[in-house]
Scaffold this motif. Structure first.
Motif, PDB file in Angstrom:
ATOM      1  N   LEU A 483      94.825   9.675 -48.395  1.00  0.00           N
ATOM      2  CA  LEU A 483      95.555   8.787 -47.485  1.00  0.00           C
ATOM      3  C   LEU A 483      95.521   9.331 -46.056  1.00  0.00           C
ATOM      4  O   LEU A 483      95.386   8.582 -45.093  1.00  0.00           O
ATOM      5  CB  LEU A 483      97.012   8.617 -47.959  1.00  0.00           C
ATOM      6  CG  LEU A 483      97.186   7.833 -49.271  1.00  0.00           C
ATOM      7  CD1 LEU A 483      98.611   7.986 -49.804  1.00  0.00           C
ATOM      8  CD2 LEU A 483      96.862   6.363 -49.075  1.00  0.00           C
ATOM      9  N   CYS A 484      95.648  10.679 -45.936  1.00  0.00           N
ATOM     10  CA  CYS A 484      95.583  11.313 -44.604  1.00  0.00           C
ATOM     11  C   CYS A 484      94.244  11.028 -43.932  1.00  0.00           C
ATOM     12  O   CYS A 484      94.178  10.675 -42.745  1.00  0.00           O
ATOM     13  CB  CYS A 484      95.748  12.836 -44.714  1.00  0.00           C
ATOM     14  SG  CYS A 484      97.356  13.373 -45.276  1.00  0.00           S
ATOM     15  N   LYS A 485      93.180  11.193 -44.708  1.00  0.00           N
ATOM     16  CA  LYS A 485      91.828  11.028 -44.163  1.00  0.00           C
ATOM     17  C   LYS A 485      91.608   9.590 -43.708  1.00  0.00           C
ATOM     18  O   LYS A 485      91.061   9.335 -42.633  1.00  0.00           O
ATOM     19  CB  LYS A 485      90.799  11.414 -45.216  1.00  0.00           C
ATOM     20  CG  LYS A 485      89.390  11.544 -44.672  1.00  0.00           C
ATOM     21  CD  LYS A 485      88.485  12.212 -45.668  1.00  0.00           C
ATOM     22  CE  LYS A 485      87.110  12.436 -45.076  1.00  0.00           C
ATOM     23  NZ  LYS A 485      86.199  13.084 -46.019  1.00  0.00           N
ATOM     24  N   LEU A 486      92.063   8.649 -44.538  1.00  0.00           N
ATOM     25  CA  LEU A 486      91.907   7.237 -44.185  1.00  0.00           C
ATOM     26  C   LEU A 486      92.782   6.881 -42.997  1.00  0.00           C
ATOM     27  O   LEU A 486      92.405   6.072 -42.150  1.00  0.00           O
ATOM     28  CB  LEU A 486      92.257   6.350 -45.391  1.00  0.00           C
ATOM     29  CG  LEU A 486      91.371   6.578 -46.627  1.00  0.00           C
ATOM     30  CD1 LEU A 486      91.891   5.774 -47.795  1.00  0.00           C
ATOM     31  CD2 LEU A 486      89.942   6.188 -46.330  1.00  0.00           C
ATOM     32  N   GLY A 487      93.939   7.511 -42.920  1.00  0.00           N
ATOM     33  CA  GLY A 487      94.861   7.230 -41.807  1.00  0.00           C
ATOM     34  C   GLY A 487      94.386   7.765 -40.484  1.00  0.00           C
ATOM     35  O   GLY A 487      94.844   7.340 -39.423  1.00  0.00           O
ATOM     36  N   ALA A 533      94.026  18.670 -41.306  1.00  0.00           N
ATOM     37  CA  ALA A 533      92.799  18.659 -40.502  1.00  0.00           C
ATOM     38  C   ALA A 533      92.486  17.239 -40.031  1.00  0.00           C
ATOM     39  O   ALA A 533      91.945  17.037 -38.940  1.00  0.00           O
ATOM     40  CB  ALA A 533      91.636  19.209 -41.319  1.00  0.00           C
ATOM     41  N   TYR A 534      92.822  16.250 -40.850  1.00  0.00           N
ATOM     42  CA  TYR A 534      92.611  14.845 -40.467  1.00  0.00           C
ATOM     43  C   TYR A 534      93.764  14.326 -39.613  1.00  0.00           C
ATOM     44  O   TYR A 534      93.564  13.695 -38.578  1.00  0.00           O
ATOM     45  CB  TYR A 534      92.458  13.964 -41.712  1.00  0.00           C
ATOM     46  CG  TYR A 534      91.311  14.386 -42.586  1.00  0.00           C
ATOM     47  CD1 TYR A 534      90.012  14.418 -42.092  1.00  0.00           C
ATOM     48  CD2 TYR A 534      91.521  14.781 -43.904  1.00  0.00           C
ATOM     49  CE1 TYR A 534      88.953  14.822 -42.889  1.00  0.00           C
ATOM     50  CE2 TYR A 534      90.467  15.186 -44.702  1.00  0.00           C
ATOM     51  CZ  TYR A 534      89.185  15.202 -44.194  1.00  0.00           C
ATOM     52  OH  TYR A 534      88.134  15.597 -44.972  1.00  0.00           O
ATOM     53  N   LEU A 535      94.989  14.631 -40.049  1.00  0.00           N
ATOM     54  CA  LEU A 535      96.165  14.038 -39.393  1.00  0.00           C
ATOM     55  C   LEU A 535      96.413  14.589 -38.001  1.00  0.00           C
ATOM     56  O   LEU A 535      97.020  13.920 -37.166  1.00  0.00           O
ATOM     57  CB  LEU A 535      97.412  14.254 -40.259  1.00  0.00           C
ATOM     58  CG  LEU A 535      97.436  13.491 -41.590  1.00  0.00           C
ATOM     59  CD1 LEU A 535      98.648  13.891 -42.399  1.00  0.00           C
ATOM     60  CD2 LEU A 535      97.435  11.983 -41.362  1.00  0.00           C
ATOM     61  N   THR A 536      95.966  15.840 -37.735  1.00  0.00           N
ATOM     62  CA  THR A 536      96.212  16.423 -36.412  1.00  0.00           C
ATOM     63  C   THR A 536      95.359  15.784 -35.320  1.00  0.00           C
ATOM     64  O   THR A 536      95.433  16.184 -34.157  1.00  0.00           O
ATOM     65  CB  THR A 536      95.984  17.951 -36.422  1.00  0.00           C
ATOM     66  OG1 THR A 536      94.763  18.246 -37.096  1.00  0.00           O
ATOM     67  CG2 THR A 536      97.138  18.678 -37.086  1.00  0.00           C
ATOM     68  N   ASN A 537      94.548  14.784 -35.674  1.00  0.00           N
ATOM     69  CA  ASN A 537      93.929  13.953 -34.631  1.00  0.00           C
ATOM     70  C   ASN A 537      95.015  13.215 -33.853  1.00  0.00           C
ATOM     71  O   ASN A 537      94.834  12.856 -32.692  1.00  0.00           O
ATOM     72  CB  ASN A 537      92.980  12.926 -35.265  1.00  0.00           C
ATOM     73  CG  ASN A 537      91.608  13.523 -35.527  1.00  0.00           C
ATOM     74  OD1 ASN A 537      91.005  14.115 -34.639  1.00  0.00           O
ATOM     75  ND2 ASN A 537      91.132  13.408 -36.747  1.00  0.00           N
TER      76      ASN A 537
END
Length: 930
Positions: A483-487, A533-537
């Protein structure tokens, strides 16, 4: 004939002006054109001198021999060959040559002295050889004596390893029945004995082809593989190093000069092929431990793909695909939760993915890539069986491995009919292991926006459903990461958020919660970092994360753990938190045009502005980021890919932006950690790391920032930043760093000169930018105490000295201080330059006078020192010229002034100048009237 003489004369001129490369070029052309034997011998002799200057001793000896073949009494050629042979370690042959020279010219002091010195060296070598033989035997006696005390055996083992690292020592061990004795040590089965034996064998093999081949046949490749297969990390690593030393020696990959030529030149291809096949067998063997498998994969990763893409031969990769691709895929497909799997470490499958990626990148044409994809496709199809879920999840896990390696291959397989449906079906399976493998595959397959958008419409609800229903933390965290990666599919673009406001913050909060829970195993907590790693975008997420010191410290502790598969996720998270990713500059005109045409325009989050980034950097430093980075940099080369190195380099550069933070970076080992990043990796990564090194080197004490021999490794990265393709800030920081290093020791100054930095520094002394010009002049000021630099200023036909003199006349105080300081040191070291100074420009005297009356005491002092040096240069005409000018009045005024602490240095020098002028009878002492 005429052409060869002309070319020879041209070569002589280049040699006399110090340009050995151009001289070699001319002599080589002359050799091709020359028909006369005697003339040819002279040219060979001259080229030998050039090779000596270039420290290419093998070629120097060869050319001198060709000259001696024509004239056995050619004394210059004999002595040059003697010098070359001495440097190559062939003292007995060098002795014979100089003995012949001394016979021909018995009164030549140089020949007599060299003869005496070489004789003494040969005696010392013989003495050392005899003592080494007895020491080697004594060490083996101690090691193989079971009743000997443990500390004595450990000391003997260490001495043996150290001895094997020197060519002479390695030869003595080899000649004294060393290999059978080392095999006896291995047969004891004691880990410390095996380690000592393997490390000694590595030393014997290093840089020596014939010894390496002998060891392959005496020990046996199978035996070495069986040693590497044991479940002992240290032994596996030591055996891996032995294989690497053998490979380097057999392929010429070891470029170091060992002084002793290889004893035999043999065909190595058969042995290299045997090693490659044995390593491929190890990859999929159940008898091999996880550590042994890791090292086999590491060796393949380092030696199969080409390191230089200019080399067209990729046959090793093609051979590996044909004989071992399916074996590597088998490793990728292992599911540790199932029974009867291969022994593996936490890192094994990622190392296998990296190897697949390197092999795929090494392919040169579409047919080769098609063959790779076909073998993968065939392997996956053979494994998928609706009636055997274990085989099916092995296939899906193999695809996950490909998605983490050659993504395009994995992506093609995911796109094939039935694969995505199989993943979705596995998500709904009752078996938890099926769900876990399927969710991981979904995560890895959504790395591209197109794929992510497909899964957003098809898989989000499925992942949410799994997240809510499952009680297994391992599956829960993986579905959350999905879900994080898709978000985060929109990257840092504030206008492309996939989920509703606040959803990403909630996901990140849950990730942080898992990250900080020590009861959850490391492998599962790793997935929490994957999510971050994804969400910190998202700027809100990264800001909240750096405020959570507990979560930061938990991440840093995990980065230091044995599971190195986590490094890439940690590096990505830190790059996002410090905003040091590559950003495309968006022109305002294009933004207006995009808005007008109703196209999407990337938006910057308010928390991605400079002041927020600086605060985040401070928080990261406080939480101990440097010690974590220092550990990450030491990771195994297969895990620490060039892309990961680049990410770490970017983070280091972001952390070193503020000069106040550089002390913290140095104190926690950041300076040492940066060196390997600056020497190896992508061009962008090496440049970023070199820039960070330059920032640290410019304001830190070299012996503290880079202790021991490491300080010499810093020079090359800094010199690389002087290239014209680097930007002005990088040039400036590099010059400042080199200035600081040049002021530290003469050895460092010599190293800077050897790295060919002088021409670049001299170019920047002409730079229009005042700061860069000043930095270059300051650097040169610190370098002029080096003899090689002084020689460049003594050479005729250049404007180097003229430039320094003219820079002394500039208006900028700091520039004048540097230029005048350089001139003062040059004229003190080389009296010839005092006279040369007066010839380079008609303005020299005016500039010198302006220095001596300058209001800045530092500049005035340097000007007066130059005058003092010129008066002491043993050139009466020059001294007379100085005293006939207005300088006498200037010296008199300064010398007669009352003592003043602020200007005392200048006053003392002025008085010393007047005393010298009186000694030279250029002025008379002042006497009072009667």
């Amino acid at each position: 004939m005429g052409d060869s003489i002309q070319l020879k004369d041209e070569g002589n001129k280049h040699f006399q002006s110090g340009d050995a490369d151009k001289a070699i070029e001319c002599y080589s052309k002359a050799i091709k054109a020359c028909k006369d034997k005697k003339e040819l011998a002279v040219i060979y002799r001259n080229r030998s001198a050039c090779y000596l200057k270039k420290e290419n001793f093998a070629n120097a000896a060869s050319d001198a021999s060709k000259a001696i073949d024509v004239d056995a009494a050619d004394i210059k050629a004999l002595y040059r060959r003697c010098q070359a042979l001495e440097k190559l370690g062939k003292l007995d042959m060098a002795f014979k040559d100089v003995q012949r020279c001394a016979t021909l010219e018995p009164k030549n002091k140089t020949f007599v002295e060299t003869l005496r010195r070489l004789g003494a060296d040969i005696q010392a070598k013989l003495k050392s050889t005899f003592s080494t033989d007895s020491r080697v035997q004594n060490m083996f006696d101690i090691l193989l004596d079971d009743e000997m005390e443990k500390d004595k055996r450990e000391k003997a083992a260490n001495n043996l390893i150290v001895l094997s690292r020197e060519d002479a020592g390695a030869e003595r061990i080899f000649q004294n029945n060393g290999v059978p004795l080392l095999l006896n040590m291995i047969e004891t089965g004691k880990p410390e004995m095996i380690l000592a034996a393997i490390r000694t064998l590595s030393g014997i093999c290093t840089g020596h082809k014939s010894r390496a081949m002998a060891i392959i046949h005496m020990v046996g490749v199978d035996k070495m593989c069986s040693i590497m297969a044991v479940d002992n990390e240290e032994i596996a690593l030591a055996t891996c190093n032995l294989f690497q030393c053998i490979n380097d020696s057999l392929t010429g990959g070891d470029k170091r000069e060992y002084g002793k030529e290889e004893a035999l030149v043999l065909d190595t291809s058969k042995d290299l092929k045997t090693i490659l096949l044995s390593l491929l067998e190890m990859v999929a063997s159940k008898k091999v431990s996880g550590h042994g498998r890791d090292q086999a994969l590491n060796l393949l990763s380092k030696n199969v793909p080409r390191t230089d893409m200019k080399n067209k031969d990729n046959s090793r990769s093609l051979f590996t695909i044909d004989h071992g691709l399916k074996k590597i895929l088998k490793v990728c497909g292992q599911v540790p939760e199932l029974p009867d799997q291969l022994p593996m470490t936490d890192n094994t499958q990622l190392i296998a993915s990296v190897l697949l990626n390197k092999i795929y990148d090494d392919l040169t044409c579409d047919p080769e890539r098609d063959n790779f994809r076909d073998i993968c496709n065939e392997y996956i199809k053979a494994k998928i069986d609706p009636n055997d879920m274990d085989r099916t999840i092995h296939a899906i896990n193999t695809i996950s491995g490909l998605l983490q390696g050659p993504f395009d291959v994995g992506n093609t397989l995911v796109g094939q009919q039935g694969i995505m449906e199989m993943m979705v079906a596995l998500c709904a399976s009752e078996r938890e292991v099926d769900q876990m493998v399927a969710v991981e595959a979904l995560i890895h397959s959504s790395s591209k926006m197109s794929r992510a958008s497909f899964i957003i419409t098809n898989g989000v609800s499925l992942l949410k459903d799994i997240y809510k229903k499952t009680t297994n933390e391992k599956i829960k965290i993986r579905s959350l990461v999905g879900l994080c990666k898709l978000g985060s599919a929109g990257g840092d673009d504030y206008g492309l958020r996939q989920f509703a406001e606040g959803s990403t913050e909630k996901l990140a909060k849950q990730c942080r919660k898992w990250l900080c829970n020590p009861k959850i195993d490391t492998k599962t907590r790793k997935w929490a970092i994957e999510g971050l790693a994804y969400l910190t975008n998202d700027a809100d997420v990264k800001d909240d994360f750096v405020e959570d010191e507990t979560a930061l410290k938990a991440m840093f502790e995990l980065a230091k753990s044995k599971d190195k598969t986590i490094i890439y996720a940690v590096a990505c998270t830190l790059v996002n938190c410090t905003n040091c990713y590559e950003k495309k500059e968006i022109l305002p005109e294009l933004v207006q045009l995009a808005k007008f045409s109703k196209q999407h325009v990337p938006e910057q989050h308010p928390k991605d502005k400079k002041d927020f980034i600086e605060k985040r950097v401070k928080r990261l430093l406080k939480a101990g980021i440097i010690s974590a980075l220092a550990v990450m940099v030491k990771a195994d080369s297969s895990i620490l890919t060039n892309q990961t190195k680049e990410l770490l380099s970017r983070v280091f550069l972001a952390l070193s932006m503020d000069a106040k933070d550089r002390g913290t970076i140095v104190a926690q080992g950041g300076g040492k950690a940066l060196i390997p990043l600056a020497l190896e990796g992508t061009e962008a990564g090496k440049t970023k790391a070199s820039h960070a090194l330059a920032k640290i080197a410019s304001i830190s004490s070299p012996e503290i920032a880079f202790p021991g021999e490491r300080v010499y490794e810093v020079v090359r990265p800094l010199v690389s930043l002087l290239q014209t393709d680097k930007d002005g800030v990088q040039n400036y920081e590099a010059l400042r760093g080199l200035t600081n290093l040049a002021g530290y020791s003469d050895k460092l100054r010599v190293k800077i000169v050897k790295e060919k930095a002088l021409p670049e520094i001299e170019n920047y002394m002409f730079e229009e930018n005042d700061q860069i010009r000043q930095a270059a002049t300051e650097c040169m000021c610190n370098l002029v105490t080096c003899k090689e630099v002084q020689d460049r200023y003594l050479e005729d036909g250049n404007d180097k000295l003229k430039l320094i003199v003219l820079l002394c006349g500039e208006e900028e105080d700091n520039l004048q201080i540097a230029a005048a300081g350089a001139l003062a040191m040059l004229t003190a070291a080389q009296k010839k330059l005092c006279h040369k100074l007066s010839l380079v420009t008609t303005q020299w005297l005016e500039i010198l006078q302006r220095l001596c009356i300058h209001t800045n005491p530092s500049i005035q002092h340097r000007g007066l020192v130059i005058v003092y040096n010129m008066l002491h240069s043993d050139n009466s005409e020059l001294a007379k010229k100085l005293m006939e000018s207005e300088l006498l009045e200037i010296l008199s005024v300064i010398g007669k002034a009352e003592d003043n602490p602020k200007r005392q240095d200048a006053i003392d020098v002025a008085r010393a100048c007047l005393v010298k002028a009186m000694d030279l009878s250029l002025i008379k002492p002042f006497t009072s009237p009667p």
